[in-house]
Design a protein around this motif. Sequence first.
Motif, PDB file in Angstrom:
ATOM      1  N   VAL A 122      -3.780  -3.189   4.170  1.00 29.49           N
ATOM      2  CA  VAL A 122      -4.727  -2.327   3.454  1.00 29.49           C
ATOM      3  C   VAL A 122      -5.413  -1.361   4.425  1.00 29.49           C
ATOM      4  O   VAL A 122      -5.503  -0.151   4.168  1.00 29.49           O
ATOM      5  N   SER A 145      -4.572   2.661   4.447  1.00 26.36           N
ATOM      6  CA  SER A 145      -5.737   3.465   4.034  1.00 26.36           C
ATOM      7  C   SER A 145      -6.139   4.442   5.130  1.00 26.36           C
ATOM      8  O   SER A 145      -6.449   5.611   4.853  1.00 26.36           O
ATOM      9  N   SER A 191      -5.952   8.459   4.900  1.00 30.11           N
ATOM     10  CA  SER A 191      -7.257   9.114   5.021  1.00 30.11           C
ATOM     11  C   SER A 191      -7.307  10.042   6.230  1.00 30.11           C
ATOM     12  O   SER A 191      -7.992  11.074   6.194  1.00 30.11           O
ATOM     13  N   ILE A 228      -5.809  -0.400  -1.707  1.00 30.72           N
ATOM     14  CA  ILE A 228      -5.594   0.700  -0.759  1.00 30.72           C
ATOM     15  C   ILE A 228      -6.140   2.005  -1.322  1.00 30.72           C
ATOM     16  O   ILE A 228      -6.811   2.774  -0.620  1.00 30.72           O
ATOM     17  N   HIS A 261      -9.884   2.016  -1.056  1.00 32.68           N
ATOM     18  CA  HIS A 261     -10.355   2.148   0.328  1.00 32.68           C
ATOM     19  C   HIS A 261     -10.172   3.565   0.866  1.00 32.68           C
ATOM     20  O   HIS A 261     -10.935   4.004   1.730  1.00 32.68           O
ATOM     21  N   VAL A 262      -9.141   4.265   0.368  1.00 32.72           N
ATOM     22  CA  VAL A 262      -8.943   5.652   0.798  1.00 32.72           C
ATOM     23  C   VAL A 262     -10.154   6.499   0.423  1.00 32.72           C
ATOM     24  O   VAL A 262     -10.527   7.431   1.151  1.00 32.72           O
ATOM     25  N   CYS A 308     -12.827   5.724   3.182  1.00 36.49           N
ATOM     26  CA  CYS A 308     -12.302   6.016   4.527  1.00 36.49           C
ATOM     27  C   CYS A 308     -12.135   7.517   4.727  1.00 36.49           C
ATOM     28  O   CYS A 308     -12.382   8.040   5.828  1.00 36.49           O
ATOM     29  N   SER A 365     -12.796  -0.788   6.540  1.00 40.25           N
ATOM     30  CA  SER A 365     -11.827  -1.279   5.555  1.00 40.25           C
ATOM     31  C   SER A 365     -11.538  -2.758   5.758  1.00 40.25           C
ATOM     32  O   SER A 365     -11.432  -3.518   4.792  1.00 40.25           O
TER      33      SER A 365
END
Length: 286
Positions: free
Chosen positions: A91, A95, A99, A157, A160-161, A164, A221
């Motif tokens: 992840v 991510s 990002s 994921i 989290h993007v 991030c 993350s």
Amino acid sequence: MTTEPTVRSPSVEEEEEVAVSDSKPKFRLSAQFFYMGLMFFLMYLPIGVLTFYSFNDSAYSAGWQGFTLKWYVELSQDSRIIGALGNSLVVALVSVVVSAVLGTLMAVGLARYKFLGKNLYLGISYLPLIVPDIAIAVATLVFLAAIGIPLSLWTIIGAHVVFCLAYIAIVVSTRLGDLDPNLEEAAMDLGATPIQAFIKVLLPQLTPGIISGCLLAFVLSLDDFLIASFTAGTGATTLPMEIFSRIRTGVKPDVNALSVILILASGFIAAAGEYIRYRSERGKES
């Protein structure tokens, strides 16, 4: 006949020694020093206690029964922990890579180009930095349910993007503010295309900022529990989720050992990011 005593004038070497000794900062105990020490003590006392009990031979943290490393050994043989750690690393890495690309392009676009509604777009882009995690988690869950995407490791994921991207973009923007914008124009005047000027001139100078932002986003993350718990599908358990499930019945020494390892790993990554930023600043000054 009396002779007057002669006064020897100091030599150049002695004057330099006096000047150097006067220029050295003198260590003084002050109320500010004790206040700073007290703050550091209170901040890191829980971590010190946790580290101490991670070497406790007792199965419970109530009393000390001798030094042991068995909790660290058992931790390395725990398949659930290793599986959860693998999910967290997947992840965090995916991510951060996504990002890094999007965040760098966003920062360059906001710094180099003017367009209608730029200030509004700038504020919205960095909004995930101040929005509470619970709001992002609920919003992402509702969005995924509305468009009919089943929860899985990839939905974590995607969530989290979102945050991030904002962290990497703001770090790259800070680096961009210190660069000379005329370098790209000079490269294009010499015949380079805009893409060549970006890849060969701008991107190498942004690399320290990109790496520093990626390390920061990676730690965030890896540490996230709230958003991951809302967007995780069946079998997509990350490391913070696994730790939370284990401490419901009490904190065991193996969790203490795992926490110590995570603290050391996070500290190492943060130190690496700070070192890269420091080297970048020194190189820019020289």
